[in-house]
Design an enzyme around this catalytic site. Structure first.
Site, PDB file in Angstrom:
ATOM      1  N   MET A 112      -7.718   9.588   9.845  1.00 47.64           N
ATOM      2  CA  MET A 112      -8.158  10.224   8.335  1.00 47.64           C
ATOM      3  C   MET A 112      -9.251  11.379   8.728  1.00 47.64           C
ATOM      4  SD  MET A 112      -8.805   6.629   6.437  1.00 47.64           S
ATOM      5  CE  MET A 112      -9.456   5.696   7.756  1.00 47.64           C
ATOM      6  N   ASP A 125       0.790  -1.124   0.034  1.00 45.99           N
ATOM      7  CA  ASP A 125      -0.079   0.042   0.003  1.00 45.99           C
ATOM      8  C   ASP A 125       0.696   1.242  -0.053  1.00 45.99           C
ATOM      9  OD1 ASP A 125      -2.412  -1.461   0.063  1.00 45.99           O
ATOM     10  OD2 ASP A 125      -3.072  -1.013   1.892  1.00 45.99           O
ATOM     11  N   LYS A 134      -3.454   3.524  -2.393  1.00 41.65           N
ATOM     12  CA  LYS A 134      -4.600   4.136  -2.649  1.00 41.65           C
ATOM     13  C   LYS A 134      -4.258   5.863  -2.187  1.00 41.65           C
ATOM     14  CE  LYS A 134      -7.742   0.503  -1.648  1.00 41.65           C
ATOM     15  NZ  LYS A 134      -9.028  -0.006  -1.029  1.00 41.65           N
TER      16      LYS A 134
END
Length: 327
Positions: free
Chosen positions: A168, A35, A57
């Site tokens: 986040m 990732d 991502k």
């Protein structure tokens, strides 16, 4: 005969936060699907025949969408090989590991999960903030600001004698602040925002519920960042142990014509530096070309250490060339 898929938590930032089991599995992997938030220097642990696949991502711009990652895991897992799905932090904490496991189970592919150090643990520890404290906090809640429609969080109850870690959360900090105040959480409750936790580029700013939006805007804090809410934040007293290391804040690029040893890399991170390593020249490991280009697109380094005397002489005046994607 089918292979086996290992979901390995790479830890949060500092490459040494990888577990011993994670290291062993990574060293034996035939395929590594990694990732964006995984520190790519961990790929230096891979064997020479291992194949790298980037699944990074980005917010609003997924290189590989989740359904494609699921399909990729199926394709690779059906072959007779060891596959490592290398995820930032801990696979089971906001890592979508449940969806990926379900995909493997549908085809009877065996798997293991190797936990990792999640951002809440790493970012708080590297900022001098304990998540629990006998005087301030008897519980910890890990939550994401990206909630399902209609889902609500009991901010009032969870922050009373507790600590809340919002993953986040920077992009939605205004709506989070609004919900906190609407629920009657004290506007003076301490908050900390940790950007790039446990890496040498880490930034930690403190605020209150009332001021956290303006503090984030003032310092231009961006994801990946963790927001810590609770009285434990008051335990932070200026720069803490990690930020006091001799090379903290230094962004160093190591360059050599030979393969760079993982132990050499971590000899810099142990001193607090933000480090990346690149092998150059005709004999370089070309598997890393794409890895380097991807990483240097997102990150810059303003100090260079040439581990080879010939390179040091040749390139000492050509740092600009390297900084413009030189591989």
């Amino acid at each position: 005969m089918m292979g086996k898929v290992y979901f390995v938590g790479a830890g949060s930032g500092d490459p040494e936060l990888l577990t011993l089991k994670g290291k062993r599995v990574l060293e034996s992997a035939d395929v590594i699907i990694y990732d964006r938030l995984v520190h790519p220097v961990l790929l230096y642990l891979a064997k020479e025949s291992a194949h790298f696949i980037y699944s990074g991502k980005y917010p609003k711009n997924h290189v590989l969408k989740q359904k494609n990652i699921n399909q990729l895991l199926l394709e690779e897992g059906l072959k007779e090989q060891n596959v490592v799905r290398l995820k930032g932090g801990d696979p089971g904490i906001f890592g979508r590991v449940g969806e990926e496991i379900a995909t493997l189970q549908s085809e009877g592919i065996s798997y293991e999960i190797v936990p990792g150090v999640t951002a809440a643990s790493a970012a708080s520890s590297y900022s001098g903030i304990p998540l629990t404290h006998r005087e301030y906090s008897s519980k910890v809640t890990l939550a994401t600001a990206h909630r399902q429609a209609g889902e609500t969080i009991d901010f009032k109850g969870l922050t009373e004698n507790g600590t809340m870690c919002l993953y986040m959360g920077v992009e939605r900090v205004e709506s989070t602040q609004k919900k906190l105040l609407e629920q009657g959480v004290s506007s003076q409750l301490p908050a900390a925002i940790v950007e790039w936790g446990s890496l040498g580029r880490q930034r930690t700013v403190t605020a209150t519920i009332q001021t956290m939006v303006e503090v984030i805007e003032k310092h231009q804090i961006q994801n990946p960042s963790l927001i810590i809410l609770g009285n434990v934040v008051s335990c932070r007293n200026g720069a803490d142990w990690f930020e006091q290391l001799p090379l903290f804040g230094h962004r160093i690029l190591l360059i050599d014509t030979e393969k760079i040893d993982f132990e050499t890399i971590i000899s810099y991170t142990q001193q607090g530096a933000d480090v990346y390593a690149i092998q150059v020249g005709e004999n370089r490991d070309q598997r890393f070309d794409e890895v380097h280009q991807q990483y240097l697109r997102d990150h810059y380094f303003d100090e260079v250490v040439y581990l080879n005397e010939e390179l040091r002489t040749m390139y000492k005046k050509q740092w600009d060339v390297f900084n413009k994607r030189f591989v």
